[in-house]
Design a protein around this motif. Structure first.
Motif, PDB file in Angstrom:
ATOM      1  N   THR A   1     -53.910  64.713 -21.484  1.00  0.00           N
ATOM      2  CA  THR A   1     -54.783  66.052 -22.325  1.00  0.00           C
ATOM      3  C   THR A   1     -54.407  65.767 -23.789  1.00  0.00           C
ATOM      4  OG1 THR A   1     -54.991  67.045 -20.274  1.00  0.00           O
ATOM      5  CG2 THR A   1     -55.519  68.364 -22.636  1.00  0.00           C
ATOM      6  N   LEU A   2     -53.117  65.776 -23.908  1.00  0.00           N
ATOM      7  CA  LEU A   2     -52.303  65.726 -25.424  1.00  0.00           C
ATOM      8  C   LEU A   2     -53.015  64.438 -26.241  1.00  0.00           C
ATOM      9  CD1 LEU A   2     -50.234  67.431 -27.253  1.00  0.00           C
ATOM     10  CD2 LEU A   2     -48.566  66.206 -26.033  1.00  0.00           C
ATOM     11  N   ARG A   3     -52.671  63.481 -25.633  1.00  0.00           N
ATOM     12  CA  ARG A   3     -53.223  62.065 -26.506  1.00  0.00           C
ATOM     13  C   ARG A   3     -54.797  62.282 -26.504  1.00  0.00           C
ATOM     14  NH1 ARG A   3     -50.288  59.735 -22.098  1.00  0.00           N
ATOM     15  NH2 ARG A   3     -52.116  59.353 -20.931  1.00  0.00           N
ATOM     16  N   GLU A   4     -55.500  62.708 -25.484  1.00  0.00           N
ATOM     17  CA  GLU A   4     -56.944  62.631 -26.060  1.00  0.00           C
ATOM     18  C   GLU A   4     -57.406  63.743 -26.980  1.00  0.00           C
ATOM     19  OE1 GLU A   4     -61.234  63.390 -23.498  1.00  0.00           O
ATOM     20  OE2 GLU A   4     -59.331  62.999 -22.226  1.00  0.00           O
TER      21      GLU A   4
ATOM     22  N   ASP B   1     -44.608  74.392 -25.370  1.00  0.00           N
ATOM     23  CA  ASP B   1     -45.151  72.948 -24.929  1.00  0.00           C
ATOM     24  C   ASP B   1     -45.966  72.736 -25.814  1.00  0.00           C
ATOM     25  OD1 ASP B   1     -48.044  73.655 -23.955  1.00  0.00           O
ATOM     26  OD2 ASP B   1     -46.940  74.637 -22.773  1.00  0.00           O
ATOM     27  N   ALA B   2     -46.136  71.109 -26.177  1.00  0.00           N
ATOM     28  CA  ALA B   2     -46.902  70.854 -27.075  1.00  0.00           C
ATOM     29  C   ALA B   2     -48.629  71.344 -27.152  1.00  0.00           C
ATOM     30  CB  ALA B   2     -46.978  69.344 -27.420  1.00  0.00           C
ATOM     31  N   LEU B   3     -49.006  71.506 -26.067  1.00  0.00           N
ATOM     32  CA  LEU B   3     -50.434  71.868 -26.064  1.00  0.00           C
ATOM     33  C   LEU B   3     -50.614  73.311 -26.294  1.00  0.00           C
ATOM     34  CD1 LEU B   3     -51.804  70.145 -22.766  1.00  0.00           C
ATOM     35  CD2 LEU B   3     -52.587  69.812 -24.985  1.00  0.00           C
ATOM     36  N   SER B   4     -49.821  74.334 -26.176  1.00  0.00           N
ATOM     37  CA  SER B   4     -49.907  75.705 -26.371  1.00  0.00           C
ATOM     38  C   SER B   4     -49.430  75.701 -27.839  1.00  0.00           C
ATOM     39  CB  SER B   4     -48.894  76.435 -25.736  1.00  0.00           C
ATOM     40  OG  SER B   4     -49.399  76.455 -24.216  1.00  0.00           O
ATOM     41  N   LEU B   5     -48.454  75.043 -28.306  1.00  0.00           N
ATOM     42  CA  LEU B   5     -47.921  75.456 -29.664  1.00  0.00           C
ATOM     43  C   LEU B   5     -48.959  74.721 -30.666  1.00  0.00           C
ATOM     44  CD1 LEU B   5     -44.204  74.477 -29.256  1.00  0.00           C
ATOM     45  CD2 LEU B   5     -45.111  76.770 -29.908  1.00  0.00           C
ATOM     46  N   LEU B   6     -49.689  73.487 -30.335  1.00  0.00           N
ATOM     47  CA  LEU B   6     -50.536  73.037 -31.420  1.00  0.00           C
ATOM     48  C   LEU B   6     -51.798  73.956 -31.232  1.00  0.00           C
ATOM     49  CD1 LEU B   6     -50.275  69.213 -30.329  1.00  0.00           C
ATOM     50  CD2 LEU B   6     -49.684  70.236 -32.753  1.00  0.00           C
TER      51      LEU B   6
ATOM     52  N   LYS C   1     -40.287  70.588 -30.741  1.00  0.00           N
ATOM     53  CA  LYS C   1     -40.944  70.336 -29.302  1.00  0.00           C
ATOM     54  C   LYS C   1     -42.201  69.507 -29.281  1.00  0.00           C
ATOM     55  CE  LYS C   1     -41.283  71.052 -24.913  1.00  0.00           C
ATOM     56  NZ  LYS C   1     -40.224  70.142 -23.967  1.00  0.00           N
ATOM     57  N   ILE C   2     -43.129  69.962 -30.415  1.00  0.00           N
ATOM     58  CA  ILE C   2     -44.316  69.299 -30.615  1.00  0.00           C
ATOM     59  C   ILE C   2     -43.965  67.743 -30.927  1.00  0.00           C
ATOM     60  CG2 ILE C   2     -46.338  69.140 -32.170  1.00  0.00           C
ATOM     61  CD1 ILE C   2     -46.169  72.078 -32.358  1.00  0.00           C
ATOM     62  N   LEU C   3     -43.285  67.465 -31.604  1.00  0.00           N
ATOM     63  CA  LEU C   3     -43.122  65.977 -32.068  1.00  0.00           C
ATOM     64  C   LEU C   3     -42.563  65.337 -30.922  1.00  0.00           C
ATOM     65  CD1 LEU C   3     -43.103  63.725 -33.889  1.00  0.00           C
ATOM     66  CD2 LEU C   3     -40.908  64.421 -34.923  1.00  0.00           C
ATOM     67  N   ALA C   4     -41.272  65.741 -30.236  1.00  0.00           N
ATOM     68  CA  ALA C   4     -40.759  65.395 -29.085  1.00  0.00           C
ATOM     69  C   ALA C   4     -41.932  64.964 -27.882  1.00  0.00           C
ATOM     70  CB  ALA C   4     -39.662  66.224 -28.493  1.00  0.00           C
ATOM     71  N   GLU C   5     -42.692  65.993 -27.657  1.00  0.00           N
ATOM     72  CA  GLU C   5     -43.714  65.795 -26.633  1.00  0.00           C
ATOM     73  C   GLU C   5     -44.777  64.806 -27.033  1.00  0.00           C
ATOM     74  OE1 GLU C   5     -45.347  68.923 -24.478  1.00  0.00           O
ATOM     75  OE2 GLU C   5     -43.300  69.935 -24.122  1.00  0.00           O
ATOM     76  N   CYS C   6     -45.140  64.799 -28.336  1.00  0.00           N
ATOM     77  CA  CYS C   6     -46.327  64.000 -28.916  1.00  0.00           C
ATOM     78  C   CYS C   6     -45.577  62.481 -28.664  1.00  0.00           C
ATOM     79  CB  CYS C   6     -46.581  64.343 -30.200  1.00  0.00           C
ATOM     80  SG  CYS C   6     -47.625  65.556 -30.384  1.00  0.00           S
TER      81      CYS C   6
ATOM     82  N   LEU D   1     -43.297  61.438 -26.415  1.00  0.00           N
ATOM     83  CA  LEU D   1     -43.111  61.216 -25.157  1.00  0.00           C
ATOM     84  C   LEU D   1     -44.580  60.784 -24.465  1.00  0.00           C
ATOM     85  CD1 LEU D   1     -40.905  64.028 -23.975  1.00  0.00           C
ATOM     86  CD2 LEU D   1     -40.371  61.645 -23.695  1.00  0.00           C
ATOM     87  N   ALA D   2     -45.603  61.412 -24.872  1.00  0.00           N
ATOM     88  CA  ALA D   2     -46.919  61.070 -24.449  1.00  0.00           C
ATOM     89  C   ALA D   2     -47.465  59.791 -24.750  1.00  0.00           C
ATOM     90  CB  ALA D   2     -47.695  62.366 -25.266  1.00  0.00           C
TER      91      ALA D   2
END
Length: 307
Positions: free
Chosen positions: A46-49, A90-95, A113-118, A120-121
């Protein structure tokens, strides 16, 4: 104060902070617990898309791809040191809350957290690293992101708050631990921003003297998340120099925060709110057992998968 006077002040502060590091070079021994990394979960798709991460990261090494994500995200996330962390971590909520919304800023804890999860994604091993000062009377610390580059065989620090990273005299990117060691030994190390021209590193050392001294201040003790995945399990691994009493430091810090509350310019209602919060925290710290500290090898070891 003139520009030259400000530069001299930052240099003097750097001398103090680097002196603290050189006098505390060794970390306390402890269990060798390795952090874990999850590169595969539905939320990453979801994050990538939603944010086009594959296109933003592009091709190349892990460092090159992570730099592109850094430079895209950093200017689109407003910084607010007063953010109360009410958004799920989490990146989805924070973005959703902060991306291209300058009136809804977030702090360094959540930017990292946003950068780390992006990262990882898109298949880049990444983690948050909290960097902490020596003094319990210093209420300010910082949180950055580290990514692992297999081609370089090392971790590299990226700072989504300032849109940059640190390099040595050859322009090679550095990890948090490398920055700490080089600052302590006064070996050339400087912050560079994504938009900087990288030709004259000595000039950048002067230009970014405030960033150099600020990060040096906050490199006394470190901690990383044990589980690096979507969301946070809120379990951290502490790395503390030998002889440093972490529990006493936390108690002194909380007592200090309580003592200065009346001078912070807040309303009586806000003062009462934070007094209760800090008093509750102080009681928890006082009654809690000593926090475990871990072997520093966890900061340099290649990533292990699993969550």
């Amino acid at each position: 104060m003139t520009k030259a006077e400000r530069l001299e002040t930052e240099r003097r502060l750097f001398d103090i902070y680097s002196g603290i590091l050189v006098n505390n070079p060794e970390f306390r021994p402890g269990p060798a617990v390795m952090p874990e990394y999850d590169l595969d979960c539905p939320e990453y798709g979801t994050l990538r898309e939603k944010y086009g991460l594959d296109k933003l990261a592009g091709k190349g090494s892990a460092f090159q791809r992570a730099k592109r994500l850094l430079h895209h995200l950093a200017p689109r996330l407003t910084h607010s040191p007063y953010f109360d962390n009410h958004v799920p971590c989490d990146a989805l909520s924070l973005l959703e809350y902060s991306y291209e919304r300058p009136d809804q800023g977030i702090n360094c804890l959540n930017k990292s957290k946003i950068l780390a999860e992006c990262c990882l994604a898109v298949g880049i091993y990444a983690r948050r690293v909290t960097i902490m000062p020596y003094s319990p009377y210093d209420n300010d610390n910082h949180v950055v992101t580290e990514i692992y580059d297999p081609e370089l065989g090392k971790w590299i620090m990226l700072d989504p708050t300032t849109d940059g990273w640190f390099v040595d005299e050859n322009g090679s990117p550095l990890s948090v631990l490398e920055i700490r060691e080089r600052f302590a030994r006064r070996k050339f190390t400087t912050f560079i921003a994504s938009a900087d021209r990288k030709g004259d590193l000595r000039r950048l050392w002067d230009r970014h003297m405030d960033s150099n001294s600020y990060i040096c201040k906050n490199l006394f003790w470190l901690c990383i998340e044990r589980y690096n995945c979507f969301g946070s399990k809120n379990e951290w691994l502490n790395f503390v120099p030998g002889g440093y009493d972490l529990k006493r430091n936390r108690i002194t810090m909380m007592e200090y925060r309580l003592s200065i509350l009346p001078d912070q310019g807040m309303s009586p209602e806000e003062v009462q709110k934070y007094q209760q919060m800090f008093q509750n925290s102080l009681k928890r710290i006082q009654t809690a057992p000593e926090e475990p500290c871990y072997d520093i090898s966890a900061l340099t070891a290649p990533p292990q998968t699993g969550a």
